[in-house]
Motif scaffolding. Structure first.
Motif, PDB file in Angstrom:
ATOM      1  N   LEU A  20      12.034  -8.650 -10.882  1.00 45.32           N
ATOM      2  CA  LEU A  20      12.414  -7.346 -11.415  1.00 45.32           C
ATOM      3  C   LEU A  20      13.225  -6.559 -10.392  1.00 45.32           C
ATOM      4  O   LEU A  20      13.008  -6.670  -9.179  1.00 45.32           O
ATOM      5  CB  LEU A  20      11.169  -6.558 -11.808  1.00 45.32           C
ATOM      6  CG  LEU A  20      10.287  -7.183 -12.895  1.00 45.32           C
ATOM      7  CD1 LEU A  20       9.068  -6.303 -13.151  1.00 45.32           C
ATOM      8  CD2 LEU A  20      11.068  -7.413 -14.184  1.00 45.32           C
ATOM      9  N   ASP A  21      14.153  -5.772 -10.903  1.00 45.01           N
ATOM     10  CA  ASP A  21      14.968  -4.873 -10.072  1.00 45.01           C
ATOM     11  C   ASP A  21      15.758  -5.619  -9.007  1.00 45.01           C
ATOM     12  O   ASP A  21      15.739  -5.283  -7.823  1.00 45.01           O
ATOM     13  CB  ASP A  21      14.086  -3.804  -9.409  1.00 45.01           C
ATOM     14  CG  ASP A  21      13.393  -2.930 -10.441  1.00 45.01           C
ATOM     15  OD1 ASP A  21      14.008  -2.648 -11.475  1.00 45.01           O
ATOM     16  OD2 ASP A  21      12.229  -2.561 -10.207  1.00 45.01           O
ATOM     17  N   LEU A  53       5.081  -9.898  -9.667  1.00 46.44           N
ATOM     18  CA  LEU A  53       3.843 -10.624  -9.977  1.00 46.44           C
ATOM     19  C   LEU A  53       2.715  -9.672 -10.351  1.00 46.44           C
ATOM     20  O   LEU A  53       1.870  -9.995 -11.202  1.00 46.44           O
ATOM     21  CB  LEU A  53       3.447 -11.500  -8.785  1.00 46.44           C
ATOM     22  CG  LEU A  53       4.404 -12.658  -8.481  1.00 46.44           C
ATOM     23  CD1 LEU A  53       3.928 -13.440  -7.269  1.00 46.44           C
ATOM     24  CD2 LEU A  53       4.544 -13.577  -9.695  1.00 46.44           C
ATOM     25  N   GLU A  54       2.682  -8.514  -9.736  1.00 53.78           N
ATOM     26  CA  GLU A  54       1.668  -7.527 -10.122  1.00 53.78           C
ATOM     27  C   GLU A  54       1.885  -7.076 -11.564  1.00 53.78           C
ATOM     28  O   GLU A  54       0.920  -6.932 -12.339  1.00 53.78           O
ATOM     29  CB  GLU A  54       1.728  -6.331  -9.170  1.00 53.78           C
ATOM     30  CG  GLU A  54       1.204  -6.649  -7.767  1.00 53.78           C
ATOM     31  CD  GLU A  54       1.420  -5.497  -6.797  1.00 53.78           C
ATOM     32  OE1 GLU A  54       2.043  -4.486  -7.213  1.00 53.78           O
ATOM     33  OE2 GLU A  54       0.973  -5.604  -5.642  1.00 53.78           O
ATOM     34  N   GLU A  85       3.473 -17.720   0.073  1.00 49.90           N
ATOM     35  CA  GLU A  85       2.566 -16.707   0.628  1.00 49.90           C
ATOM     36  C   GLU A  85       2.460 -15.497  -0.293  1.00 49.90           C
ATOM     37  O   GLU A  85       1.370 -14.937  -0.491  1.00 49.90           O
ATOM     38  CB  GLU A  85       3.066 -16.284   2.014  1.00 49.90           C
ATOM     39  CG  GLU A  85       2.947 -17.379   3.062  1.00 49.90           C
ATOM     40  CD  GLU A  85       3.677 -17.041   4.349  1.00 49.90           C
ATOM     41  OE1 GLU A  85       4.255 -15.928   4.426  1.00 49.90           O
ATOM     42  OE2 GLU A  85       3.695 -17.878   5.271  1.00 49.90           O
ATOM     43  N   THR A  86       3.599 -15.100  -0.897  1.00 50.68           N
ATOM     44  CA  THR A  86       3.579 -13.951  -1.811  1.00 50.68           C
ATOM     45  C   THR A  86       2.778 -14.268  -3.067  1.00 50.68           C
ATOM     46  O   THR A  86       1.999 -13.431  -3.553  1.00 50.68           O
ATOM     47  CB  THR A  86       5.020 -13.556  -2.193  1.00 50.68           C
ATOM     48  OG1 THR A  86       5.778 -13.322  -1.003  1.00 50.68           O
ATOM     49  CG2 THR A  86       5.036 -12.309  -3.053  1.00 50.68           C
ATOM     50  N   ALA A  87       2.953 -15.471  -3.594  1.00 54.30           N
ATOM     51  CA  ALA A  87       2.208 -15.862  -4.790  1.00 54.30           C
ATOM     52  C   ALA A  87       0.710 -15.898  -4.521  1.00 54.30           C
ATOM     53  O   ALA A  87      -0.093 -15.366  -5.308  1.00 54.30           O
ATOM     54  CB  ALA A  87       2.696 -17.221  -5.282  1.00 54.30           C
ATOM     55  N   HIS A  88       0.324 -16.504  -3.418  1.00 53.58           N
ATOM     56  CA  HIS A  88      -1.105 -16.572  -3.090  1.00 53.58           C
ATOM     57  C   HIS A  88      -1.676 -15.175  -2.871  1.00 53.58           C
ATOM     58  O   HIS A  88      -2.807 -14.872  -3.278  1.00 53.58           O
ATOM     59  CB  HIS A  88      -1.310 -17.424  -1.840  1.00 53.58           C
ATOM     60  CG  HIS A  88      -1.003 -18.872  -2.065  1.00 53.58           C
ATOM     61  ND1 HIS A  88      -0.501 -19.701  -1.075  1.00 53.58           N
ATOM     62  CD2 HIS A  88      -1.102 -19.645  -3.178  1.00 53.58           C
ATOM     63  CE1 HIS A  88      -0.312 -20.916  -1.576  1.00 53.58           C
ATOM     64  NE2 HIS A  88      -0.675 -20.907  -2.845  1.00 53.58           N
TER      65      HIS A  88
END
Length: 703
Positions: free
Chosen positions: A505-506, A561-562, A624-627
């Motif tokens: 997004l964005d 993801l949030e 790392e961001t996904a986890h």
């Protein structure tokens, strides 16, 4: 009236009254007559203005510096617009004078153009085609042949427009890209003399005719630049206004004000000259390659060039800045310099995979100037100013026809792959985008253009479990593999992919992908409505069309993801890491591997040469961001890579199907291979469940 083989005008009193007096001597275009200064005041003659050549010098230097050193002069491409104004001005002065003296002849006009344009053009086309034979692989050489033919027919702008798109070859790898501007000029000169001649014969005001056409062309340019930027850039109707501006200047230069300016430049001349130079300089600072162009931004350089031409040649800027000997010299060789410089840049980029060093670029610039000077002295001047018979012109036209035919034949023969051994030819298969487009359902479920927003109804299936695919063209490449599994697993697929739009997004808003953020939000809304069992989020991640650094990507992906987790509380969310990507097309890299091997051994199934190592850093950041967001991460590199490198073919044989269409998009076979390898990880623990009964059916647009 027809006299001999020439069509000439026969003016009468009403026609003569429709034009201003042209008694005062006007600018003698060095590009169309000799370089000697003609006698001032001689009726029907055009006097030479060195400052016009100096303005040519500014135009060509802007273009050349921009191409050789783009970081130093981001707005240098406006030099082409200055050229258009100069060309329209000089040609119009000749036509006006010939019409007034009843000496206009279409044959003479086009003979003049042939002597001016063809000697250097035929030379460059032959030289570029010959260099391509030795330096280009069949696919690229076939495309060069098409461009040679398009340039010889003066339709290169249309050829390039038809090629424009996400999967198009990079601009710097097209040695004849720059001839789009010459094509526009010649298309203009096919129509312009006829329009002026017809208006003159009918007694219609020439400035009114040119002014109306100027407004129509400029209006089209403004209307299209935002919504159809490629068309606005390449189509003649959106560029003709710049040449019409030169025509209006030619009419103004024929009024009595010219005589006053020639005798003693006044304050208005000085202000016009200074304002013209300032407008050009300001545009250089304010525009870059991301500026919507031409549009309104083309107006300042066009106006600036117009003011410099309209001002007296005796103002300080025109006489001492534009009219100095060095500027005039550069202006005289500006046409062959324009023709030579881009093929040299292009072949340098082809020969040097990494960005060429400063020394190489400077050497390329010096070579361009040297070849331009030789072309001007040994080819252009002798033909332009030599024998006045028509034999040289006929030979030039024949040479252009033969050159274009050579190019078109190379295109038809796909670049003569027989130049290489049979097994090497197997390595050099062209990127088969037509097959890929069909396999990923381009235009239906995979949206390819920035304007598209509607998907076909079959892009969202009703079977459960439902897997939703969200991402860019790399995500679209997964569809053939997922579709292959449907027969055995019986799940449904909802495809939401858009070329060049990463599933974040964005994203930074880029001009040619302005609707990415809207489409991504549309995909998120569709996911919330569908509540799929599995959502696969995939993209190139390291992508030239949305270039964001790793820290920015982390931040934006975390926000995305949030939002996804909030919208899909019961969905298994999978972030699929990037597939291996390569410096250029894998088939070309395999050829390079064969060529660089002293024993000419054929490359194996795994290869390191040309692999982009930066992908590993992006993969770690995404994982790392996904986890951290509490969603699953699945690596797409692990099944395709080993200690030997990464896979290029599905089997060890040299004829085994390729994994890649190009530098990173999976073929159907590559997609099936990857999805089969990830089968257990994607579908583990997923059982069919009913679609939410309280949700309406999804619309065809996916919103």
């Amino acid at each position: 009236m027809r006299r001999g083989r020439h069509w000439r005008t026969r003016p009468h009193s009403s026609q003569a009254a429709s034009l201003p007096s042209f008694g005062y001597p006007v600018a003698r275009p060095c590009t169309h007559t000799t370089t000697r200064t003609m006698q001032e005041g001689h009726p029907g003659k055009l006097s030479y203005r060195p400052d016009i050549d100096g303005l040519r010098a500014i135009a060509i230097l802007l273009v050349v510096v921009f191409h050789f050193f783009p970081a130093r002069l981001a707005g240098g491409f406006i030099g082409v617009d200055i050229f258009f104004v100069i060309s329209g001005f000089l040609i119009s002065r000749i036509i006006f004078r010939k019409l007034e003296t009843a000496e206009f002849s279409f044959i003479e006009f086009y003979t003049h153009r042939a002597r001016r344009i063809l000697p250097a053009l035929v030379t460059i086309l032959l030289a570029t085609h010959a260099a391509g034979w030795f330096m280009l692989l069949p696919d690229a050489f076939g495309k060069l042949g098409k461009h040679v033919a398009g340039s010889a027919a003066f339709v290169q702008n249309i050829v390039l427009l038809r090629e424009d798109g996400y999967f198009d070859t990079a601009s710097e790898l097209k040695p004849l890209l720059h001839l789009w501007s010459l094509a526009i000029e010649e298309q203009f000169y096919l129509l312009y003399p006829l329009i002026l001649w017809a208006a003159w014969r009918l007694g219609i005001s020439l400035p009114a005719t040119i002014g109306l056409l100027f407004l129509l062309s400029f209006g089209l340019n403004i209307a299209w630049v935002e919504h159809a930027p490629a068309q606005a850039f390449f189509l003649p109707l959106t560029r003709f206004w710049e040449l019409f501006a030169g025509g209006l200047l030619a009419w103004l230069a024929g009024t009595g004000q010219s005589a006053r300016r020639a005798s003693a430049p006044g304050l208005l001349d000085t202000l016009a000259s200074a304002a013209g130079l300032l407008l050009i300089a300001a545009t250089l600072v304010l525009v870059d390659q991301d500026t919507p162009f031409p549009g309104w931004w083309a107006l300042p350089p066009v106006l600036g060039a117009s003011l410099l031409i309209l001002a007296s040649p005796r103002t300080w800027i025109n006489e001492h800045v534009l009219g100095n000997r060095l500027a005039v010299f550069i202006g005289l060789i500006s046409y062959p310099l324009y023709l030579w410089h881009w093929p040299i840049i292009s072949f340098i980029r082809i020969a040097t995979p990494d960005a060429p060093s400063l020394a190489i670029r400077c050497a390329g610039l010096a070579l361009s100037i040297a070849l331009a000077l030789l072309t001007y002295m040994l080819i252009e001047r002798p033909i332009r100013f030599g024998s006045r018979s028509r034999a040289p012109v006929l030979l030039l036209c024949l040479a252009l026809l033969v050159t274009g035919s050579f190019g078109y034949h190379a295109h038809l023969r796909h670049g003569y792959p027989e130049r290489y051994p049979a097994q090497v030819q197997a390595l050099l298969q062209p990127d088969d985008y037509d097959t890929w487009f069909a396999a990923v359902r381009t235009g239906q479920c995979h949206l390819q253009t920035a304007e598209a927003s509607k998907r076909a109804e079959n892009c969202v299936e009703t079977r459960r479990p439902l897997l939703m695919l969200w991402g860019d063209s790399h995500a679209a490449s997964l569809y053939p593999g997922l579709h292959h599994l449907q027969a055995s697993l019986g799940f449904g697929i909802a495809q939401f992919t858009q070329a060049g739009c990463g599933p974040v997004l964005d994203l930074p808003v880029l001009l040619h992908k302005k609707n990415c953020n809207a489409l991504n939000r549309q995909a998120l809304a569709a996911a919330h409505e569908l509540q799929p069992d599995i959502l696969i989020i995939h993209g190139a991640w390291m992508h030239p069309h949305w270039p964001i650094d790793i820290p920015t990507l982390r931040t934006k992906l975390q926000i995305t993801l949030e939002a996804v987790r909030t919208a899909l509380p019961d969905t298994r969310i999978i972030v699929l890491g990037p597939v291996p990507q390569w410096r250029i097309s894998v088939s070309k890299l395999m050829y390079e591997t064969w060529l660089l091997d002293p024993l000419h051994r054929y490359p194996g199934q795994y290869m390191r040469h040309g692999l982009l190592e930066e992908i590993a850093g992006y993969e770690r950041a995404i994982a790392e961001t996904a986890h951290g967001a509490g969603v699953d991460f699945v690596s797409a590199r692990e099944p395709l890579c080993s200690a030997e490198g990464c896979m290029t073919r599905t089997g060890a044989e040299i004829t085994a199907p390729s994994i890649y269409v190009d530098f990173g998009h999976l073929t159907t076979e590559g997609s099936i291979h990857l999805i089969e390898a990830l089968r257990s990880r994607i579908f583990q623990g997923i059982a069919p469940r009913q679609a939410p009964a309280d949700r309406p059916a999804l619309t065809a647009s996916g919103a």
